[in-house]
Design an enzyme around this catalytic site. Structure first.
Site, mmCIF file in Angstrom:
data_model
loop_
_atom_site.group_PDB
_atom_site.id
_atom_site.type_symbol
_atom_site.label_atom_id
_atom_site.label_comp_id
_atom_site.label_asym_id
_atom_site.label_seq_id
_atom_site.Cartn_x
_atom_site.Cartn_y
_atom_site.Cartn_z
ATOM 1 N N HIS A 77 -4.935 1.574 -8.855
ATOM 2 C CA HIS A 77 -6.021 1.722 -9.424
ATOM 3 C C HIS A 77 -6.072 2.208 -10.721
ATOM 4 O O HIS A 77 -6.561 1.611 -11.728
ATOM 5 C CB HIS A 77 -6.832 2.934 -8.565
ATOM 6 C CG HIS A 77 -7.150 2.358 -7.230
ATOM 7 N ND1 HIS A 77 -7.013 1.289 -6.585
ATOM 8 C CD2 HIS A 77 -7.526 3.554 -6.066
ATOM 9 C CE1 HIS A 77 -7.133 1.280 -5.242
ATOM 10 N NE2 HIS A 77 -7.551 2.640 -4.863
ATOM 11 N N GLU A 79 -0.059 2.917 5.504
ATOM 12 C CA GLU A 79 -1.096 3.117 4.474
ATOM 13 C C GLU A 79 -1.977 4.346 4.667
ATOM 14 O O GLU A 79 -2.281 4.662 5.932
ATOM 15 C CB GLU A 79 -2.015 1.873 4.631
ATOM 16 C CG GLU A 79 -3.267 1.754 3.531
ATOM 17 C CD GLU A 79 -4.131 0.906 4.007
ATOM 18 O OE1 GLU A 79 -4.859 0.435 3.087
ATOM 19 O OE2 GLU A 79 -4.272 0.257 5.249
ATOM 20 N N HIS A 119 -4.910 7.174 8.077
ATOM 21 C CA HIS A 119 -5.970 8.321 8.058
ATOM 22 C C HIS A 119 -6.958 8.014 8.930
ATOM 23 O O HIS A 119 -7.896 9.018 9.116
ATOM 24 C CB HIS A 119 -6.614 8.248 6.564
ATOM 25 C CG HIS A 119 -6.764 6.848 5.837
ATOM 26 N ND1 HIS A 119 -5.837 5.984 5.166
ATOM 27 C CD2 HIS A 119 -7.964 6.225 6.120
ATOM 28 C CE1 HIS A 119 -6.676 4.652 4.948
ATOM 29 N NE2 HIS A 119 -7.856 5.035 5.529
ATOM 30 N N ASP A 126 -1.173 0.183 9.365
ATOM 31 C CA ASP A 126 -2.483 0.157 8.550
ATOM 32 C C ASP A 126 -3.418 1.398 8.711
ATOM 33 O O ASP A 126 -3.495 1.964 9.704
ATOM 34 C CB ASP A 126 -3.231 -0.970 9.070
ATOM 35 C CG ASP A 126 -4.700 -1.197 8.439
ATOM 36 O OD1 ASP A 126 -4.906 -1.393 7.235
ATOM 37 O OD2 ASP A 126 -5.697 -1.055 9.211
#
Length: 610
Positions: free
Chosen positions: A329, A300, A266, A263
């Site tokens: 998106h 992710e 970043h 998860d």
């Protein structure tokens, strides 16, 4: 680093007793308490803040706690089981006791994955691992060969998305605990289904988080959206790094998990000469050599930075694949979704075309949402390194009312969006229930037992959506009804139009698995053409002598376009607007080179060369 076995925490040894290794540099005295009889056994201090013990007084199934300085009686950070919840006793688990039957199992090639993301608590009526096992034949029949399970690390109560876990090694007791997870994986492998497990290495949840009492698991050098960062590069970080590396190895080695989805990497802060992800990669490679099995590391990451997935660079991290939110998106905006929040950066069909061609929409351009130039090109990275979807737990559940696509888009648009995902040269992923147009929402839910924390979550959720008061109140995340509303309705599968949608998805998955031009993810064997005025997108892909073209009409009107030039005629493979799929009209079965074809509103057609 020990590869063959887990060394941290309390582990059953060959003699049936336990070897214990606890990292507690903040303590001056550490004891292991056997809860049955309240027997405290002193532990021996070692270098680097570790305390050790070997005893035959504690066995598989026994309950225990760790006593720090005769004042704190705490569950153990590397506990494998918390049968009484996050504040209760830890339990000894013999990870080698399970009798596996998957000796002949082979993890499918990553590029062959058809991933189905699910939440163990809401996927079935039972709300546990047994409930998933009961549906494996359904998933197999659908064409799924990999399930991705949202996090199962022990969290407070029995209702949670899983991202508030506070025992990374302990499997949620209400789902079935560690033995239940082992049984699920073994059952999946019998059915030819790989298991991807979602894990969280960027933060720990608030309730039941006793880590700080033991050692420097956190650092105040960095902030994350969830508070202080996990300590991967500050003083005392060596033990923290070992803790998480061993966690990765445990899932693969002792639970036979096939891939981890990590998860929000970043948010992992690490400026060490060797990043924690790179060190995880090294250790997983060593484990693969030892076991002869393939394990995948999926991330992710919203940085559009190929350093994370580059496998040919000594300074890269070498992850196998990543989620690509930007494809999602761009697809949502093209389909007519609202351009609010991070969607403001996306301009519809032109960006969707770029996502097909380049994986990242932003690979160096200026991002208005971020107020800076963002990303680098993903040139040369194969299609299997990118996972795409039209829905996932985040994009549904982070809406105030948790609406799925079935509540936001027409029946025709839902089919078109499904085609858009499967026509891509990337790994497709479904979110549970999407394949039959599940109308129930997937809401945000928790079950904190701390009243102050529960109220803080309620207020935070209301504040987050204060600007959306016209849509009503944000559902109470603590309410059991919020959780129950999020469960799948399996009785809808035979009702219309759900049965038609399910049949349509089965057809799509079949085509993806057995048509070479769709199956093989060669990004360089593809052309993309876009007509912004007509809102038409043409994706042509080929593999050896297999050629196909997917034509998508995202407009609300009938549109005409020409078929690609070819030496052979085009034969229709799938038509989302066909009456077979409750659509308005059939397109011709056969078309010649350059012939005009009429596209129904919000529809997609796939033609292959005869």
């Amino acid at each position: 680093m020990e590869i063959k076995r887990r060394t941290v925490g309390v582990n059953v040894n060959a003699g049936g007793g336990v070897d214990a290794l606890i990292w507690a540099p903040k303590a001056k005295d550490v004891k292991l308490r056997i809860c049955n009889g309240r027997i405290d056994i002193p532990m021996q201090q070692q270098d680097y803040g570790y305390w050790c013990l070997q005893t035959d007084k504690l066995k598989d199934g026994d309950l225990y706690r760790i006593v720090l300085d005769d004042e704190k009686f705490l569950p153990e950070p590397a506990s494998l089981s918390q049968p009484e919840g996050v504040h209760g006793h830890s339990q000894v688990v013999d990870l080698n006791a399970f009798k596996w039957s998957d000796q002949s199992w082979h993890n499918p090639e990553l590029e062959d994955y058809i991933i189905y993301e699910l939440h163990a608590g809401t996927f079935s009526t039972e709300g546990n691992f047994d409930g998933i096992i009961a549906k494996l034949d359904y998933l197999k029949n659908l064409g799924i060969n990999a399930i991705e399970i949202m996090p199962v690390a022990q969290f407070p109560g029995d209702r949670n998305w899983g991202y508030d876990g506070v025992f990374p090694y302990a499997v949620q007791n209400s789902y079935g605990g560690p033995k239940g997870l082992q049984q699920l994986v073994d059952s999946c492998h019998k059915k030819g289904i790989a298991v991807v497990l979602d894990v969280v290495y960027n933060h720990l949840g608030p309730e039941g988080n006793y880590f700080d009492a033991f050692g420097n698991y956190f650092t105040d050098k960095y902030n994350t959206p969830w508070g202080n960062a996990i300590n991967f590069d500050d003083a005392w970080c060596d033990a923290v790094r070992q803790y998480y590396i061993e966690n990765v190895l445990m899932w693969f080695r002792d639970f036979h998990i096939d891939a981890l989805r990590m998860d929000a990497v970043h948010a992992i802060k690490d400026f060490s000469p060797k990043h924690i992800l790179a060190e995880i990669r090294e250790n997983v490679d060593a484990l693969m050599k030892q076991t002869g099995r393939k394990y995948n590391l999926i991330i992710e990451c919203d940085l559009n930075d190929t350093r994370y997935i580059d496998q040919n660079n000594n300074y890269a991290f070498g992850m196998d694949s990543q989620w690509v939110d930007e494809f999602h998106h761009a697809l949502r905006i093209t389909a007519g979704g609202d351009r609010t929040g991070y969607y403001e950066d996306f301009n519809g069909i032109k960006d969707l075309a770029k996502a097909y061609q380049d994986a990242y929409v932003y690979d160096g351009q200026y991002s208005a949402h971020r107020k800076k130039h963002f990303g680098i090109p993903a040139t040369g990275h194969p299609g299997k390194q990118f996972i795409v979807f039209s829905q996932n737990h985040d994009q549904v559940g982070n809406r105030m009312l948790g609406e799925r696509s079935s509540q936001l888009f027409t029946f025709e648009m839902q089919k078109l969006m499904a085609v858009a995902v499967f026509a891509s040269p990337y790994i497709p992923m479904l979110f549970m229930g999407e394949e039959w147009g599940e109308p129930n929402p997937f809401l945000y839910f928790v079950s904190h037992t701390d009243p102050e924390l529960a109220e803080a979550v309620r207020k935070g959720r209301k504040a987050e959506f204060a600007a959306f008061h016209a849509e009503g109140e944000a559902p109470d995340p603590m309410a059991e009804e919020t959780f129950n509303q999020s469960k799948l309705q399996w009785d809808l599968l035979t009702d219309e139009p759900h049965a038609v949608m399910l049949a349509f998805y089965k057809k799509l998955i079949y085509l993806r698995k057995y048509m070479p031009a769709l199956k093989f993810l060669h990004r360089n064997q593809m052309t993309v053409k876009v007509d912004e005025q007509k809102q038409i997108l043409k994706i042509s892909r080929w593999y050896q002598n297999d050629f196909l073209t997917t034509i998508m009409n995202f407009s609300d009107e009938v549109q005409e376009t020409n078929m690609p030039v070819s030496e052979r005629p085009w034969n229709k493979v799938l038509d989302s607007a066909s009456p077979e799929w409750n659509g308005p009209a059939d397109a011709p079965m056969t078309l010649t080179s350059g012939q005009k074809v009429q596209l129904q509103p919000q529809s997609a057609i796939i033609y292959a060369l005869k």
